[in-house]
Structures are given as structure tokens and as C-alpha cells.
Scaffold this motif. Structure first.
Motif, short mmCIF file in Angstrom:
data_model
loop_
_atom_site.label_atom_id
_atom_site.label_comp_id
_atom_site.label_asym_id
_atom_site.label_seq_id
_atom_site.Cartn_x
_atom_site.Cartn_y
_atom_site.Cartn_z
N LYS A 1 0.83 -1.20 0.00
CA LYS A 1 0.00 0.00 0.00
C LYS A 1 0.86 1.25 0.00
CE LYS A 1 -3.92 2.28 0.34
NZ LYS A 1 -4.78 2.42 -0.86
N TRP A 2 1.91 1.26 0.80
CA TRP A 2 2.80 2.42 0.85
C TRP A 2 3.56 2.61 -0.46
CZ3 TRP A 2 5.03 1.16 6.35
CH2 TRP A 2 4.14 1.63 7.32
N GLU A 3 4.08 1.52 -1.02
CA GLU A 3 4.82 1.66 -2.28
C GLU A 3 3.90 2.09 -3.40
OE1 GLU A 3 8.28 -0.51 -4.96
OE2 GLU A 3 7.37 -1.63 -3.31
N SER A 4 2.67 1.59 -3.39
CA SER A 4 1.69 2.00 -4.38
C SER A 4 1.42 3.50 -4.29
CB SER A 4 0.39 1.22 -4.18
OG SER A 4 -0.60 1.63 -5.10
N TYR A 5 1.33 4.01 -3.07
CA TYR A 5 1.10 5.45 -2.88
C TYR A 5 2.26 6.27 -3.44
CZ TYR A 5 1.23 9.95 -0.57
OH TYR A 5 1.34 11.30 -0.32
N ASN A 6 3.48 5.82 -3.17
CA ASN A 6 4.65 6.59 -3.58
C ASN A 6 4.96 6.45 -5.06
OD1 ASN A 6 8.10 6.63 -3.45
ND2 ASN A 6 6.93 8.35 -2.62
N GLY A 7 4.50 5.38 -5.68
CA GLY A 7 4.71 5.20 -7.11
C GLY A 7 5.59 4.01 -7.43
N TRP A 8 5.41 3.48 -8.65
CA TRP A 8 6.09 2.26 -9.07
C TRP A 8 7.28 2.53 -9.98
CZ3 TRP A 8 4.75 -1.57 -6.13
CH2 TRP A 8 3.45 -1.62 -5.60
N GLY A 9 7.79 3.76 -9.96
CA GLY A 9 8.90 4.10 -10.84
C GLY A 9 10.14 3.25 -10.62
N TYR A 10 10.42 2.93 -9.36
CA TYR A 10 11.62 2.13 -9.08
C TYR A 10 11.46 0.72 -9.63
CZ TYR A 10 13.16 5.93 -6.09
OH TYR A 10 13.56 7.15 -5.64
N PRO B 1 14.59 -1.51 -11.31
CA PRO B 1 14.30 -2.62 -10.38
C PRO B 1 15.50 -3.04 -9.54
CG PRO B 1 14.46 -3.42 -12.65
CD PRO B 1 14.46 -1.92 -12.72
N GLU B 2 16.69 -2.60 -9.93
CA GLU B 2 17.88 -2.93 -9.14
C GLU B 2 17.93 -2.14 -7.83
OE1 GLU B 2 18.99 0.70 -11.51
OE2 GLU B 2 17.77 -1.11 -11.81
N VAL B 3 17.09 -1.12 -7.71
CA VAL B 3 17.06 -0.28 -6.51
C VAL B 3 15.74 -0.48 -5.78
CG1 VAL B 3 17.10 2.10 -5.63
CG2 VAL B 3 18.57 1.44 -7.55
N LYS B 4 15.81 -0.85 -4.53
CA LYS B 4 14.60 -0.95 -3.72
C LYS B 4 14.12 0.46 -3.37
CE LYS B 4 15.07 -5.38 -3.74
NZ LYS B 4 14.32 -6.13 -4.76
N SER B 5 12.83 0.65 -3.43
CA SER B 5 12.27 1.99 -3.21
C SER B 5 12.77 2.61 -1.91
CB SER B 5 10.74 1.91 -3.16
OG SER B 5 10.20 3.14 -2.73
N PRO B 6 13.46 3.76 -1.98
CA PRO B 6 13.92 4.40 -0.75
C PRO B 6 12.77 4.89 0.12
CG PRO B 6 14.34 5.80 -2.66
CD PRO B 6 13.91 4.47 -3.18
N TYR B 7 11.60 5.10 -0.46
CA TYR B 7 10.45 5.49 0.35
C TYR B 7 10.19 4.43 1.42
CZ TYR B 7 5.84 7.38 1.52
OH TYR B 7 4.77 7.93 2.19
N LEU B 8 10.45 3.18 1.06
CA LEU B 8 10.31 2.08 2.02
C LEU B 8 11.61 1.79 2.75
CD1 LEU B 8 8.19 -0.58 0.07
CD2 LEU B 8 7.38 1.14 1.70
#
Length: 267
Positions: free
Chosen positions: A127-136, A141-148
Motif C-alpha cells: 500500500k505504501w509503495e503504491s502510494y509513492n509510485g512504481w517508478g523504481y 528494479p535494481e534499486v529498492k524503493s527508498p520510500y520504504l
């Protein structure tokens, strides 16, 4: 947009289970987690009526508004006027200055939190990653979302420095949402049901009247189900009597990383 598939669920759980907070920011993470716990009652005021865990709102508050109750939960804009940044013009009803509660109710409704029902660890992270966006995931894809994952061992570098502008060397300085959730779990603030995606256990220990607290003298609602679940792990041998005493609490710590709430050893 990705869906919460079995593979993605397993990925989130594995990342969370192996997540370690970077030592250089551990004190900051701990301070923010303590602040969130200190405002539990206020978060519950907006979270409980819509069935959202209070600590989910607390982490959103940290990520979007720096835990400032004078700012909109949507994006940290001041409550003295409607939001200017995305999403702009919120709340659409009422007149500023807004109370934090009115703004928070609008933010949670805007992001469809009342419609979301999967509050397992993978469900929360999705839910949190969906809110922040799926750009990563889509483009890097080699970078895990820094938002998380910022401030943990799951993230090193790479971020969008502004909309659409990628830097492979930039490092997010914000404390990641998963880091805060992990510390809250370590401090015993996260519901045990959220640590497992096994529905039978989640239903048993999160049902009406369930009270998973240390108490060796009484049979706790959901206690037998919890002990049965813990007995599935190597080296755990519990009498399934529903009394949540020293041995059950120690096994709980072995599986979830912390003692039951109320255990003197958790102090």
C-alpha cells in the motif's frame, strides 16, 4: 500497476524479515518510532473508525509531514490553507484552518485506505509503495524503493531527485517507512497478526476480544491459536493452554523479534 501477487508478497516479507536499520541513523529511527508511539491515541482517533492500524497512520505522518500535527497528512503542507502540493486543493470541503483530524480523514479517504483490508506486513508495504509510485520497480528494479527501505541494509543509493529525473548516485536521506515499521515491531507496537500472512492465525489473534498480552494466570482469547502456531517452529515446545506466560512470550520473541506486551523482560 503491480498487484500483490504471491511472489511480491514473499519478497516484501523476506525484505522485512532481513531488514536491519543502519547504525548511523538508529537513534533517529528510534526517536521517530517513540514519537509515533507517544501519539498512538491521536492516530487511533482517525484510524480505528476505518479499520486501519494506528501505526500505519503514524508512519504516514512521519513520511509526509515529519510528525508535525500542524501540517496536512496528505503532503506536509500547512493546515492554515488547502494543500498546494500534490494532491492540491485538499480537503475540498470545510474552511481553513483545518484540524489535523479533519485533514487526516480526508487524506486517508483520498488514498482509499478505508477500502484496503490487507494489513499484513506485505499488505502494508504494498500500500505504501503504491502510494509513492512504481517508478523504481518499473524503470530501476535494481534499486529498492527508498520510500520504504532508505536507512536500512536493503537500500544503498539511487533515487529520483525530482519528478522524472533519475540519479544513480544520489542517496535518500529520509528515514524509510519500512525502517520505522520495523522499529515499531521491535518495540512491540505492531500487532502480531500483521507479522504473518497465515489467515487462520491472523483471524484467531485479531478477532473480537483477542488480547495478546503477557499474563500467565488467565486463558487469553486467541492464546491457544497463538501457541499452536508457535509450536510449528523448530525448537518451540509449548503447552497449548492459552496462558501466555514466560515460555510463550520467549517463543513469541524467537519468532517475532520481541516479547509479548506486558512481559517484564520487554522493559
Amino acid at each position: 500497476m503491480p498487484t500483490l501477487s504471491a511472489a511480491l508478497r514473499a519478497e516484501y516479507q523476506q525484505l522485512f524479515d532481513t531488514c536491519q536499520i543502519n547504525p548511523d541513523v538508529a537513534s533517529v529511527v528510534n526517536k521517530q518510532a517513540s514519537q509515533i508511539m507517544g501519539s498512538e491515541a491521536r492516530y487511533r482517533g482517525v484510524a480505528d473508525p476505518i479499520g486501519v492500524p494506528w501505526y500505519v497512520v503514524g508512519v504516514i505522518h512521519a513520511m509526509e509531514a515529519g510528525l508535525d500535527f500542524k501540517c496536512h497528512l496528505h503532503n506536509g503542507d500547512p493546515l492554515t490553507r488547502r494543500t498546494v502540493n500534490v494532491p492540491a486543493g485538499r480537503p475540498k470541503t470545510g474552511q481553513p484552518p483545518f484540524s489535523w483530524e479533519d485533514s487526516a480523514n480526508d487524506a486517508l479517504a483520498f488514498d482509499r485506505y478505508p477500502q484496503w483490508t490487507d494489513w499484513s506486513i506485505p499488505g502494508i508495504l504494498f500500500k505504501w509503495e503504491s502510494y509513492n509510485g512504481w517508478g523504481y520497480r518499473t524503470y530501476h528494479p535494481e534499486v529498492k524503493s527508498p520510500y520504504l527501505w532508505a536507512s536500512t541494509n536493503q537500500y544503498k543509493c539511487g533515487k529520483y531527485v525530482k519528478d522524472g529525473l533519475w540519479s544513480p548516485t544520489a542517496v535518500s536521506k529520509q528515514i524509510g517507512a519500512a525502517a520505522l515499521l520495523r522499529r515499531l515491531a521491535e518495540k512491540g507496537a505492531v500487532d502480531a497478526a500483521s507479522h504473518t500472512t497465515q489467515p487462520k492465525l491472523a483471524d484467531a489473534i485479531a478477532g473480537p476480544g483477542a488480547a495478546l498480552r503477557y499474563n500467565p494466570k488467565v486463558v487469553a482469547p486467541g492464546g491457544i491459536a497463538l501457541q499452536h502456531f508457535l509450536n510449528q517452529f523448530p525448537g518451540v515446545f509449548l503447552r497449548e493452554d492459552g496462558k501466555l506466560g514466560d515460555l510463550t512470550s520467549a517463543a513469541y520473541k524467537q519468532v517475532f523479534g520481541h516479547y509479548l506486551l506486558g512481559d517484564p523482560r520487554a522493559a
